[in-house]
Design an enzyme around this catalytic site. Structure first.
Site, PDB file in Angstrom:
ATOM      1  N   LYS A   1       1.111   4.076  -3.004  1.00  0.00           N
ATOM      2  CA  LYS A   1       0.699   5.472  -2.837  1.00  0.00           C
ATOM      3  C   LYS A   1       1.854   6.434  -3.105  1.00  0.00           C
ATOM      4  CE  LYS A   1      -3.631   4.707  -1.936  1.00  0.00           C
ATOM      5  NZ  LYS A   1      -4.693   5.142  -2.850  1.00  0.00           N
TER       6      LYS A   1
ATOM      7  N   TYR B   1       0.842  -1.205   0.000  1.00  0.00           N
ATOM      8  CA  TYR B   1       0.000   0.000   0.000  1.00  0.00           C
ATOM      9  C   TYR B   1       0.877   1.254   0.000  1.00  0.00           C
ATOM     10  CZ  TYR B   1      -3.742   3.246   1.355  1.00  0.00           C
ATOM     11  OH  TYR B   1      -4.645   4.286   1.396  1.00  0.00           O
TER      12      TYR B   1
HETATM   13  N1  LIG Z   1      -9.763   5.572   4.544  1.00  0.00           N
HETATM   14  C1  LIG Z   1      -8.520   5.996   4.735  1.00  0.00           C
HETATM   15  O1  LIG Z   1      -8.031   6.095   5.866  1.00  0.00           O
HETATM   16  C2  LIG Z   1      -7.690   6.417   3.550  1.00  0.00           C
HETATM   17  C3  LIG Z   1      -6.528   7.168   3.799  1.00  0.00           C
HETATM   18  C4  LIG Z   1      -5.750   7.564   2.719  1.00  0.00           C
HETATM   19  C5  LIG Z   1      -6.107   7.218   1.442  1.00  0.00           C
HETATM   20  N2  LIG Z   1      -7.223   6.468   1.239  1.00  0.00           N
HETATM   21  C6  LIG Z   1      -7.542   6.115  -0.135  1.00  0.00           C
HETATM   22  O2  LIG Z   1      -8.814   6.625  -0.480  1.00  0.00           O
HETATM   23  C7  LIG Z   1      -9.355   5.849  -1.545  1.00  0.00           C
HETATM   24  C8  LIG Z   1     -10.780   5.471  -1.200  1.00  0.00           C
HETATM   25  O3  LIG Z   1     -10.748   4.647  -0.052  1.00  0.00           O
HETATM   26  P1  LIG Z   1     -11.918   4.612   1.030  1.00  0.00           P
HETATM   27  O4  LIG Z   1     -11.286   4.825   2.351  1.00  0.00           O
HETATM   28  O5  LIG Z   1     -13.035   5.445   0.597  1.00  0.00           O
HETATM   29  O6  LIG Z   1     -12.270   3.055   0.942  1.00  0.00           O
HETATM   30  P2  LIG Z   1     -13.629   2.273   0.654  1.00  0.00           P
HETATM   31  O7  LIG Z   1     -13.247   0.836   0.800  1.00  0.00           O
HETATM   32  O8  LIG Z   1     -14.745   2.831   1.469  1.00  0.00           O
HETATM   33  O9  LIG Z   1     -13.931   2.611  -0.877  1.00  0.00           O
HETATM   34  C9  LIG Z   1     -13.140   2.107  -1.913  1.00  0.00           C
HETATM   35  C10 LIG Z   1     -14.028   1.850  -3.111  1.00  0.00           C
HETATM   36  O10 LIG Z   1     -13.184   1.408  -4.184  1.00  0.00           O
HETATM   37  C11 LIG Z   1     -13.815   0.322  -4.825  1.00  0.00           C
HETATM   38  N3  LIG Z   1     -12.812  -0.517  -5.481  1.00  0.00           N
HETATM   39  C12 LIG Z   1     -11.860  -1.289  -4.903  1.00  0.00           C
HETATM   40  N4  LIG Z   1     -11.171  -1.941  -5.839  1.00  0.00           N
HETATM   41  C13 LIG Z   1     -11.673  -1.555  -7.043  1.00  0.00           C
HETATM   42  C14 LIG Z   1     -11.386  -1.883  -8.386  1.00  0.00           C
HETATM   43  N5  LIG Z   1     -10.437  -2.787  -8.692  1.00  0.00           N
HETATM   44  N6  LIG Z   1     -12.088  -1.289  -9.364  1.00  0.00           N
HETATM   45  C15 LIG Z   1     -13.077  -0.402  -9.084  1.00  0.00           C
HETATM   46  N7  LIG Z   1     -13.419  -0.080  -7.824  1.00  0.00           N
HETATM   47  C16 LIG Z   1     -12.716  -0.650  -6.820  1.00  0.00           C
HETATM   48  C17 LIG Z   1     -14.533  -0.419  -3.718  1.00  0.00           C
HETATM   49  O11 LIG Z   1     -15.580  -1.259  -4.220  1.00  0.00           O
HETATM   50  C18 LIG Z   1     -15.045   0.732  -2.870  1.00  0.00           C
HETATM   51  O12 LIG Z   1     -16.329   1.157  -3.283  1.00  0.00           O
HETATM   52  C19 LIG Z   1      -8.417   4.664  -1.721  1.00  0.00           C
HETATM   53  O13 LIG Z   1      -7.552   4.906  -2.809  1.00  0.00           O
HETATM   54  C20 LIG Z   1      -7.641   4.641  -0.430  1.00  0.00           C
HETATM   55  O14 LIG Z   1      -6.385   4.037  -0.559  1.00  0.00           O
HETATM   56  C21 LIG Z   1      -8.033   6.069   2.254  1.00  0.00           C
END
Ligand SMILES: NC(=O)c1ccc[n+]([C@@H]2O[C@H](COP(=O)([O-])OP(=O)(O)OC[C@H]3O[C@@H](n4cnc5c(N)ncnc54)[C@H](O)[C@@H]3O)[C@@H](O)[C@H]2O)c1
Length: 255
Positions: free
Chosen positions: A165, A161
């Site tokens: 990123k 991860y």
């Molecule tokens: N939540 C955190 O703490 C956090 C922190 C930093 C960055 N992020 C990043 O934010 C982004 C969104 O994450 P989130 O926290 O909303 O998570 P989440 O799991 O709530 O949402 C992620 C979404 O991406 C979809 N997804 C996953 N793999 C996929 C694929 N191969 N094709 C299409 N869709 C796909 C999932 O079905 C889901 O709806 C991600 O890139 C994550 O790495 C999250």
């Protein structure tokens, strides 16, 4: 040169923008898509979870397309479908992502590559397939990176991860440089820990307290803490900003 944008434009910065959002069935993507619709944008929501993304789109009065961002054919068809539906594209949010928390020494290549395929290659594929539709009139791509691009969070191991990123930030800068002369801006948003399904798993939920204590602002982010940055970067207010990463982490990375 004096600005030509009206006061109304500034108060509704994404009004009328045509935007595609990936990973829009849940969490940050859903929050950004919702804020975009509320701000007057026309949005197509993409996610591999077709039922969930259709339900969100129905709620918003928007359109959903099932798309796994790791599948080149699906991404090509989805971006074409989104652009046809919207009559073009002004912006894109490449946000779909996953995390696997496994120690590096025992992580399989399949698992490592799975994270890279979604978080890094998926962003590349989406951006590449968005390019032809943005290149006509210019536009803005916003990729979701993470504070993990610049630091190693603790205590959970997440080598793939963190690597993915860091690479999203590098990819963002490279695309920004290559496409600046087409007036396509490419930036990223790097959230800190945010309360979404991604961090609510049984393995990660017990760590929320420790994560908060490691954050100067002593809490995790809500999705609403993030959406303004996405809307800003998609808007003409960020018209001279490209290749940059906005970190929103309650100060986590300053300690
Ligand atoms: N939540 C955190 O703490 C956090 C922190 C930093 C960055 N992020 C990043 O934010 C982004 C969104 O994450 P989130 O926290 O909303 O998570 P989440 O799991 O709530 O949402 C992620 C979404 O991406 C979809 N997804 C996953 N793999 C996929 C694929 N191969 N094709 C299409 N869709 C796909 C999932 O079905 C889901 O709806 C991600 O890139 C994550 O790495 C999250």
């Amino acid at each position: 040169m004096s600005g030509s944008r009206s006061v109304a434009d500034r108060s509704r910065p994404v009004d009328g923008k045509r935007v595609v959002v990936t990973g829009a069935a849940s969490g940050i993507g859903k929050g950004v898509a919702t804020a975009l619709v509320q701000g007057g944008a026309r949005v197509v929501l993409l996610d591999r979870n077709v039922d969930a993304v259709t339900a969100v789109a129905d709620e918003l009065g928007a359109t959903a397309i099932g798309c796994d961002v790791t599948d080149e054919d699906q991404v090509r068809a989805a971006m074409r479908g989104a652009a046809e539906h919207l009559g073009g594209l002004d912006g894109a949010v490449n946000n779909a992502g996953i995390v696997l928390n496994e120690p590096a020494e025992s992580m399989s290549l399949v698992d490592f590559n799975r994270v890279i395929a979604v978080n890094l290659t998926g962003v590349f594929l989406c951006a590449r397939e968005q390019f032809p539709f943005l290149a006509d009139g210019g536009g803005s791509i916003v990729n979701t990176a993470s504070m993990c691009a610049g630091i190693v969070v603790r205590p959970q191991p997440q080598v793939s991860y963190n690597a993915s990123k860091s690479a999203v930030v590098g990819l963002t800068r490279s695309l920004a440089a290559e496409w600046a002369d087409r007036n396509i801006r490419v930036n990223s948003v790097s959230p800190g820990y945010t309360l979404t399904e991604l961090v609510r798993s049984p393995e990660l939920a017990p760590q929320h307290e420790q994560w908060s204590s490691l954050t100067p602002m002593k809490r995790l982010a809500d999705i609403d803490d993030l959406v303004g940055a996405y809307l800003f970067l998609l808007s003409d207010q960020a018209g001279f900003m490209t290749g940059q990463d906005i970190v929103i982490d309650g100060g986590y990375t300053v300690w």
